[in-house]
Motif scaffolding. Structure first.
Motif, PDB file in Angstrom:
ATOM      1  N   ARG A 154     -20.185 -17.840 -13.371  1.00 58.20           N
ATOM      2  CA  ARG A 154     -19.766 -18.802 -14.388  1.00 58.20           C
ATOM      3  C   ARG A 154     -18.254 -18.970 -14.344  1.00 58.20           C
ATOM      4  N   GLU A 155     -17.816 -20.183 -14.595  1.00 60.40           N
ATOM      5  CA  GLU A 155     -16.386 -20.441 -14.611  1.00 60.40           C
ATOM      6  C   GLU A 155     -16.054 -21.485 -15.668  1.00 60.40           C
ATOM      7  N   GLN A 156     -14.806 -21.465 -16.113  1.00 58.99           N
ATOM      8  CA  GLN A 156     -14.330 -22.442 -17.071  1.00 58.99           C
ATOM      9  C   GLN A 156     -13.938 -23.729 -16.346  1.00 58.99           C
ATOM     10  N   GLN A 157     -14.394 -24.853 -16.864  1.00 57.24           N
ATOM     11  CA  GLN A 157     -14.086 -26.156 -16.270  1.00 57.24           C
ATOM     12  C   GLN A 157     -13.330 -27.010 -17.271  1.00 57.24           C
ATOM     13  N   ARG A 158     -12.254 -27.610 -16.808  1.00 54.90           N
ATOM     14  CA  ARG A 158     -11.412 -28.445 -17.668  1.00 54.90           C
ATOM     15  C   ARG A 158     -11.484 -29.890 -17.184  1.00 54.90           C
ATOM     16  N   THR A 159     -11.835 -30.796 -18.087  1.00 55.19           N
ATOM     17  CA  THR A 159     -11.926 -32.209 -17.745  1.00 55.19           C
ATOM     18  C   THR A 159     -10.843 -32.976 -18.481  1.00 55.19           C
ATOM     19  N   VAL A 160      -9.918 -33.544 -17.701  1.00 51.08           N
ATOM     20  CA  VAL A 160      -8.821 -34.343 -18.260  1.00 51.08           C
ATOM     21  C   VAL A 160      -9.265 -35.804 -18.275  1.00 51.08           C
ATOM     22  N   GLY A 181     -11.164 -42.596 -17.224  1.00 47.98           N
ATOM     23  CA  GLY A 181     -10.931 -41.815 -16.016  1.00 47.98           C
ATOM     24  C   GLY A 181     -11.103 -40.339 -16.314  1.00 47.98           C
ATOM     25  N   GLU A 182     -11.920 -39.648 -15.539  1.00 46.94           N
ATOM     26  CA  GLU A 182     -12.173 -38.232 -15.748  1.00 46.94           C
ATOM     27  C   GLU A 182     -11.818 -37.448 -14.488  1.00 46.94           C
ATOM     28  N   SER A 183     -11.001 -36.410 -14.653  1.00 48.85           N
ATOM     29  CA  SER A 183     -10.610 -35.554 -13.529  1.00 48.85           C
ATOM     30  C   SER A 183     -10.908 -34.106 -13.896  1.00 48.85           C
ATOM     31  N   ILE A 184     -11.625 -33.414 -13.025  1.00 49.51           N
ATOM     32  CA  ILE A 184     -12.027 -32.037 -13.280  1.00 49.51           C
ATOM     33  C   ILE A 184     -11.025 -31.071 -12.647  1.00 49.51           C
ATOM     34  N   ASP A 185     -10.470 -30.203 -13.473  1.00 53.74           N
ATOM     35  CA  ASP A 185      -9.540 -29.151 -13.045  1.00 53.74           C
ATOM     36  C   ASP A 185      -8.424 -29.679 -12.143  1.00 53.74           C
ATOM     37  N   PRO A 186      -7.701 -30.702 -12.571  1.00 54.17           N
ATOM     38  CA  PRO A 186      -6.595 -31.198 -11.754  1.00 54.17           C
ATOM     39  C   PRO A 186      -5.437 -30.205 -11.742  1.00 54.17           C
ATOM     40  N   ASN A 187      -4.629 -30.281 -10.701  1.00 56.09           N
ATOM     41  CA  ASN A 187      -3.499 -29.357 -10.560  1.00 56.09           C
ATOM     42  C   ASN A 187      -2.242 -29.853 -11.249  1.00 56.09           C
ATOM     43  N   SER A 188      -2.135 -31.166 -11.469  1.00 55.55           N
ATOM     44  CA  SER A 188      -0.901 -31.705 -12.026  1.00 55.55           C
ATOM     45  C   SER A 188      -1.142 -33.089 -12.606  1.00 55.55           C
ATOM     46  N   VAL A 189      -0.164 -33.562 -13.380  1.00 48.62           N
ATOM     47  CA  VAL A 189      -0.209 -34.924 -13.914  1.00 48.62           C
ATOM     48  C   VAL A 189      -0.194 -35.928 -12.772  1.00 48.62           C
ATOM     49  N   SER A 190       0.570 -35.635 -11.742  1.00 40.53           N
ATOM     50  CA  SER A 190       0.656 -36.534 -10.591  1.00 40.53           C
ATOM     51  C   SER A 190      -0.699 -36.675  -9.904  1.00 40.53           C
ATOM     52  N   GLU A 191      -1.427 -35.562  -9.755  1.00 41.94           N
ATOM     53  CA  GLU A 191      -2.736 -35.622  -9.109  1.00 41.94           C
ATOM     54  C   GLU A 191      -3.706 -36.474  -9.919  1.00 41.94           C
ATOM     55  N   VAL A 192      -3.733 -36.255 -11.243  1.00 42.77           N
ATOM     56  CA  VAL A 192      -4.616 -37.037 -12.104  1.00 42.77           C
ATOM     57  C   VAL A 192      -4.299 -38.520 -11.996  1.00 42.77           C
ATOM     58  N   SER A 193      -3.015 -38.848 -12.147  1.00 43.23           N
ATOM     59  CA  SER A 193      -2.597 -40.251 -12.172  1.00 43.23           C
ATOM     60  C   SER A 193      -2.936 -40.963 -10.877  1.00 43.23           C
ATOM     61  N   ASN A 194      -2.627 -40.331  -9.749  1.00 44.93           N
ATOM     62  CA  ASN A 194      -2.865 -40.978  -8.464  1.00 44.93           C
ATOM     63  C   ASN A 194      -4.346 -41.120  -8.162  1.00 44.93           C
ATOM     64  N   GLU A 195      -5.143 -40.077  -8.489  1.00 42.99           N
ATOM     65  CA  GLU A 195      -6.576 -40.140  -8.209  1.00 42.99           C
ATOM     66  C   GLU A 195      -7.249 -41.227  -9.046  1.00 42.99           C
ATOM     67  N   VAL A 196      -6.892 -41.307 -10.335  1.00 40.11           N
ATOM     68  CA  VAL A 196      -7.509 -42.318 -11.185  1.00 40.11           C
ATOM     69  C   VAL A 196      -7.042 -43.715 -10.779  1.00 40.11           C
ATOM     70  N   ALA A 197      -5.743 -43.868 -10.515  1.00 37.25           N
ATOM     71  CA  ALA A 197      -5.210 -45.180 -10.131  1.00 37.25           C
ATOM     72  C   ALA A 197      -5.867 -45.685  -8.856  1.00 37.25           C
TER      73      ALA A 197
END
Length: 212
Positions: A154-160, A181-197
């Motif tokens: 089991r592990e903790q999952q974070r969805t931004v 836009g949903e990102s699971i366990d992203p490493n940074s704001v930059s990763e979230v923004s670029n992946e969703v964009a």
């Protein structure tokens, strides 16, 4: 099998395992709750103001730049709001004045939603791996394969999550497209923004809301 052959076999196993892990590391970003106005007939937007509703200056700039970069690649004349309002996120009146003065076709707004945290179960799996036994009489390694069970855990999952809204600025300006836009366990704001964009902008193009 000689010692050299055994070492070569082990290298092949390790490389195959690494490739398997890389293949499993697919994207964890997706768009959900997507909606587009079926009555919109304004045609492609050519000039868009991007507004990230983040009070932290660095996060705001990172997010706006990510969407601006993707829109620019599709031939859209795009302006991040921090270039016009560097000190704070613009309010409704400021956005309306900017639209009137600069003739933006649309306003793309990115708003953060509460982050979700949950415990998920990762199921176990079984692999095979070789075992080599050295025979001192023959000077060779003998190979046999065994099953290895890797238990689940089991592990903790974070969805931004972020809400992305595209508004038409015409006489009857209104919401023409929205998604989460949903990102699971992203490493940074930059990763979230670029992946969703990278998912939002092609979708806008597919629906004819921006040019090809």
């Amino acid at each position: 099998m000689t010692v050299r052959q055994a070492n070569a076999a082990w290298r092949r196993v390790l490389i195959a395992g690494a490739l398997t892990l890389l293949a499993g590391c697919g994207s964890t970003t997706q768009l959900t709750n997507m909606w587009a106005d079926p009555r919109y007939s304004g045609g492609p937007m050519h000039s868009i103001l991007v507004v990230a509703m983040r009070n932290a200056p660095a996060r705001r700039r990172i997010m706006e730049d990510a969407y601006a970069s993707q829109l620019d690649r599709h031939g859209v004349e795009v302006t991040p709001s921090y270039q016009l309002f560097p000190n704070a996120v613009p309010d409704t009146d400021q956005i309306e004045r900017a639209v009137d003065e600069r003739r933006f076709d649309g306003v793309l707004m990115i708003s953060p939603l509460p982050t979700e945290r949950q415990t998920v179960y990762v199921p176990g799996y079984v692999t095979t791996q070789p075992i080599y036994a050295y025979n001192p009489w023959s000077g060779f390694y003998h190979e046999r394969w065994v099953y290895v069970h890797h238990p689940g855990y089991r592990e903790q999952q974070r969805t931004v999550r972020h809400e992305i809204d595209l508004w038409d600025t015409g006489p009857n300006g209104h919401l023409v497209w929205t998604a989460i836009g949903e990102s699971i366990d992203p490493n940074s704001v930059s990763e979230v923004s670029n992946e969703v964009a990278r998912r939002v902008v092609p979708e806008l193009q597919r629906r004819g809301l921006i040019g090809r």
